[in-house]
Design a protein around this motif. Sequence first.
Motif, mmCIF file in Angstrom:
data_model
loop_
_atom_site.group_PDB
_atom_site.id
_atom_site.type_symbol
_atom_site.label_atom_id
_atom_site.label_comp_id
_atom_site.label_asym_id
_atom_site.label_seq_id
_atom_site.Cartn_x
_atom_site.Cartn_y
_atom_site.Cartn_z
ATOM 1 N N LEU A 61 4.607 14.308 -2.818
ATOM 2 C CA LEU A 61 4.508 13.612 -1.520
ATOM 3 C C LEU A 61 4.492 14.580 -0.352
ATOM 4 O O LEU A 61 3.816 14.349 0.647
ATOM 5 N N MET B 66 6.295 14.115 -7.290
ATOM 6 C CA MET B 66 4.988 13.470 -7.185
ATOM 7 C C MET B 66 4.101 14.120 -6.136
ATOM 8 O O MET B 66 2.984 13.703 -5.915
ATOM 9 N N ARG C 125 0.821 -1.218 0.000
ATOM 10 C CA ARG C 125 0.000 0.000 0.000
ATOM 11 C C ARG C 125 0.852 1.263 0.000
ATOM 12 O O ARG C 125 0.331 2.367 -0.077
ATOM 13 N N ASN C 126 2.172 1.092 0.140
ATOM 14 C CA ASN C 126 3.073 2.248 0.167
ATOM 15 C C ASN C 126 3.777 2.353 -1.189
ATOM 16 O O ASN C 126 4.706 1.606 -1.471
ATOM 17 N N PRO C 127 3.337 3.282 -2.038
ATOM 18 C CA PRO C 127 3.840 3.318 -3.413
ATOM 19 C C PRO C 127 5.344 3.499 -3.500
ATOM 20 O O PRO C 127 6.008 2.857 -4.325
ATOM 21 N N THR D 149 -8.339 15.277 -8.189
ATOM 22 C CA THR D 149 -8.227 14.449 -6.981
ATOM 23 C C THR D 149 -6.810 14.437 -6.422
ATOM 24 O O THR D 149 -6.586 13.928 -5.328
ATOM 25 N N LEU D 150 -5.839 14.969 -7.171
ATOM 26 C CA LEU D 150 -4.472 15.013 -6.646
ATOM 27 C C LEU D 150 -3.879 16.406 -6.731
ATOM 28 O O LEU D 150 -2.675 16.581 -6.538
ATOM 29 N N GLN E 148 -3.133 11.460 -4.810
ATOM 30 C CA GLN E 148 -4.454 11.014 -5.258
ATOM 31 C C GLN E 148 -5.133 10.163 -4.195
ATOM 32 O O GLN E 148 -6.344 10.227 -4.013
ATOM 33 N N ALA E 149 -4.370 9.354 -3.505
ATOM 34 C CA ALA E 149 -4.939 8.458 -2.498
ATOM 35 C C ALA E 149 -5.130 9.138 -1.144
ATOM 36 O O ALA E 149 -5.763 8.580 -0.258
ATOM 37 N N ALA F 209 -2.758 6.614 -12.521
ATOM 38 C CA ALA F 209 -1.876 6.552 -13.692
ATOM 39 C C ALA F 209 -1.826 7.918 -14.372
ATOM 40 O O ALA F 209 -0.761 8.397 -14.774
ATOM 41 N N GLU F 210 -2.991 8.551 -14.483
ATOM 42 C CA GLU F 210 -3.041 9.883 -15.084
ATOM 43 C C GLU F 210 -2.206 10.867 -14.268
ATOM 44 O O GLU F 210 -1.418 11.634 -14.818
ATOM 45 N N GLY F 211 -2.373 10.806 -12.945
ATOM 46 C CA GLY F 211 -1.680 11.759 -12.086
ATOM 47 C C GLY F 211 -0.178 11.572 -12.093
ATOM 48 O O GLY F 211 0.576 12.510 -11.845
ATOM 49 N N ARG G 183 6.076 16.284 -11.491
ATOM 50 C CA ARG G 183 5.641 15.256 -12.426
ATOM 51 C C ARG G 183 4.197 15.466 -12.885
ATOM 52 O O ARG G 183 3.530 14.552 -13.339
ATOM 53 N N SER G 184 3.654 16.654 -12.757
ATOM 54 C CA SER G 184 2.302 16.926 -13.234
ATOM 55 C C SER G 184 2.274 16.967 -14.758
ATOM 56 O O SER G 184 3.306 17.030 -15.419
ATOM 57 N N VAL G 185 1.072 16.933 -15.315
ATOM 58 C CA VAL G 185 0.900 17.093 -16.754
ATOM 59 C C VAL G 185 0.001 18.291 -16.961
ATOM 60 O O VAL G 185 -1.055 18.417 -16.339
ATOM 61 N N HIS H 142 -1.293 2.397 -6.725
ATOM 62 C CA HIS H 142 -0.271 3.368 -7.098
ATOM 63 C C HIS H 142 1.137 2.773 -7.071
ATOM 64 O O HIS H 142 1.970 3.113 -7.905
ATOM 65 N N MET I 166 -3.389 -0.910 -18.192
ATOM 66 C CA MET I 166 -3.916 -1.458 -16.935
ATOM 67 C C MET I 166 -5.058 -2.406 -17.243
ATOM 68 O O MET I 166 -6.072 -2.003 -17.824
ATOM 69 N N ASN J 198 -6.815 4.581 -18.983
ATOM 70 C CA ASN J 198 -5.766 5.425 -18.425
ATOM 71 C C ASN J 198 -5.935 6.826 -19.002
ATOM 72 O O ASN J 198 -5.979 7.004 -20.212
ATOM 73 N N ALA K 171 -7.250 4.437 -12.451
ATOM 74 C CA ALA K 171 -7.339 5.313 -13.627
ATOM 75 C C ALA K 171 -6.737 6.685 -13.331
ATOM 76 O O ALA K 171 -5.928 7.208 -14.108
ATOM 77 N N LEU K 172 -7.121 7.262 -12.204
ATOM 78 C CA LEU K 172 -6.653 8.612 -11.887
ATOM 79 C C LEU K 172 -5.211 8.592 -11.405
ATOM 80 O O LEU K 172 -4.481 9.560 -11.599
ATOM 81 N N GLY L 5 2.412 8.510 3.684
ATOM 82 C CA GLY L 5 3.002 7.461 2.852
ATOM 83 C C GLY L 5 2.286 7.189 1.551
ATOM 84 O O GLY L 5 2.775 6.439 0.727
ATOM 85 N N VAL L 6 1.098 7.782 1.356
ATOM 86 C CA VAL L 6 0.389 7.550 0.096
ATOM 87 C C VAL L 6 0.671 8.704 -0.869
ATOM 88 O O VAL L 6 1.197 9.749 -0.487
ATOM 89 N N LEU L 7 0.311 8.507 -2.136
ATOM 90 C CA LEU L 7 0.436 9.577 -3.116
ATOM 91 C C LEU L 7 -0.742 10.548 -2.955
ATOM 92 O O LEU L 7 -1.765 10.206 -2.363
ATOM 93 N N VAL M 262 -3.956 16.541 -15.147
ATOM 94 C CA VAL M 262 -4.072 15.524 -14.103
ATOM 95 C C VAL M 262 -5.337 15.838 -13.316
ATOM 96 O O VAL M 262 -5.839 16.955 -13.338
ATOM 97 N N SER M 263 -5.823 14.829 -12.626
ATOM 98 C CA SER M 263 -7.114 14.966 -11.960
ATOM 99 C C SER M 263 -7.071 15.947 -10.799
ATOM 100 O O SER M 263 -6.053 16.104 -10.120
#
Lengths: 335, 335
Positions: free
Chosen positions: B3, B1, A236-238, B112-113, B15-16, A291-293, B143-145, A263, A300, B304, A288-289, B11-13, B109-110
């Motif tokens: 973080l 990313m 769970r830790n990317p 959500t992040l 988006q999460a 990978a985009e982010g 690393r954004s788009v 992730h 996938m 994706n 989905a989001l 510890g998550v990205l 990018v979404s």
Amino acid sequence: MGLRRVLEPAGVLPQAAWRLDASPEIAADEVRIAVRRLNLDAASFRQLAEKHGGDGAKVRAEVAGIIETRGKMHNPVTGSGGMLIGVVEEVGSESPLGLKPGDRVATLVSLTLTPLRITDGLQQWDGKSEQIPAEGTAILFGRSVVGVLPEDLEPELALAVYDVCGAPALTDRIVREYDGEVTVAVLGGAGKSGSLSLAAARLAGARTTAIVRDETEAAAVRQGGLADAVAVADARNPVAVAEAVGEPVTITVVCVDVPGCEHGAILATAPGGTVIFFSMATSFPAAALGAEGLAADVTMLIGNGFVPGHAEFAVDLVRRVPAVRQLFESRVAGH
Amino acid sequence: MGLRRVLEPAGVLPQAAWRLDASPEIAADEVRIAVRRLNLDAASFRQLAEKHGGDGAKVRAEVAGIIETRGKMHNPVTGSGGMLIGVVEEVGSESPLGLKPGDRVATLVSLTLTPLRITDGLQQWDGKSEQIPAEGTAILFGRSVVGVLPEDLEPELALAVYDVCGAPALTDRIVREYDGEVTVAVLGGAGKSGSLSLAAARLAGARTTAIVRDETEAAAVRQGGLADAVAVADARNPVAVAEAVGEPVTITVVCVDVPGCEHGAILATAPGGTVIFFSMATSFPAAALGAEGLAADVTMLIGNGFVPGHAEFAVDLVRRVPAVRQLFESRVAGH
């Protein structure tokens, strides 16, 4: 496809239905099975066990209640089911499945679409493992997938193999689609679908890395020689997953039945690579989001539980790779 | 990313994450955007509008509350976000994105992040459409788009195109992976991602069928000549979808933002074919178990949102296909 068994809502397939008609009388293209054992999906059992704090009696009551209410074992929280084994009782005159009364079979379609009636209240089960001794009846449709149990494997072992047999077959197919040197990382490589996927990837010519959760699992994978490399990381830790994998791989296979592994799998995969999600705990939007982010150009795949010949392929792996067989036997014995 | 912007859980990205730090001070690899407009993901807006019975003030209050609480626009029910447009305010000394202050950009990018802070309480928005005029700041990571807005398209139009630009690019790629005659069905062919996917599939050489929900949409698709065939069906009714498509197709693209479209898409797809799921309302277990339950040997892709060059590819389609441009312009004007 079993449309006549759908009670509500109308117009959907049995898997999407809230409630099925599980009555034992069969139509001309159906088959009735005398149930011997259910095998709950790992994500489903984990959710139920955690919800009830490991209280087996409460888990048992909830499973019995779901089957009674829905006419199938379809966990409303995880959306997943499992499989069953039993003996063919009656075959409709127009069934295309080639079965006869007395055949010992395992269903290779999910319990989430299998009409199921339990008659013993699951009283033989302690509620503490995924494998449930049970009595009752289940119905197969014309388009169901069913496997006759192999003579040389214990039924419990065969059921455990069949439950995850889509994973090695799809892994094999995807490895063979890539040219040149292929590297494969399997998150959850010490588990059932994970060990089969590792074995399939290696036999298809890939270099394999198992990502496991602790040193105990790492030692087991090393001892069995199941992978070319082994690393410990929390799936769970990317960032931890990416570091454990090292150089990004061609293919990442996700076999960890907990939420939040999307992730790490994406980060571990090289541009142009593929992530195969087999865990039912996978979140579609998170993948989905995510990978985009991350601007990650990876393919996938939703792990399809059906690949032609998948059951025979997985059983063959268990016969050929002693470490896989040993892992399955200890898992089955451990319950 | 990004973080360092994650407040919880650790510890998550981004988006999460449950909550991001949206403070406007930037690190060396970050960029700050002055926000002009948000574009909510269709599934997210639909869920909010339905929850509040179309009461715009309540929808607005909930969106403002989500952004305030989470530091990003991340609908906790649908798991989806959207995108934004704005003007670059400040560029960190180590940002690799190639932006300069004053650039008019859209995030690819979404939401959500994307760390987001709103300063006008969304008071310019009536809560009745996906496009939200807004003031505040957003942060881009290394690393954004991001896409600089094209000169020849209205910003609202460009944003609507960018929002769904992954769909046509991936459809194009998958069509080209098949040899021989390729047929493509698009569920939701009259919508934004659907019409772009139809145009991309045809330009890649496929024969296309649009599945739409009513005769009004069918007439619009026919008039624009967007597809080789058009049929009306409820995308949530698997049998109706299969009948509308007729002969199973090589590739089915799901662009309908409502739950329950997985099984129709699987039934409509020929063995060896591919289903591309672009709807954020897609259920991972419903797709995986549905294919298994139907014994359907189809490849299922999680759409994706990132394919290299996707934004330019989609804008090019809008320029080349008048019917697509007209559809987008009427959608944007309709709001």
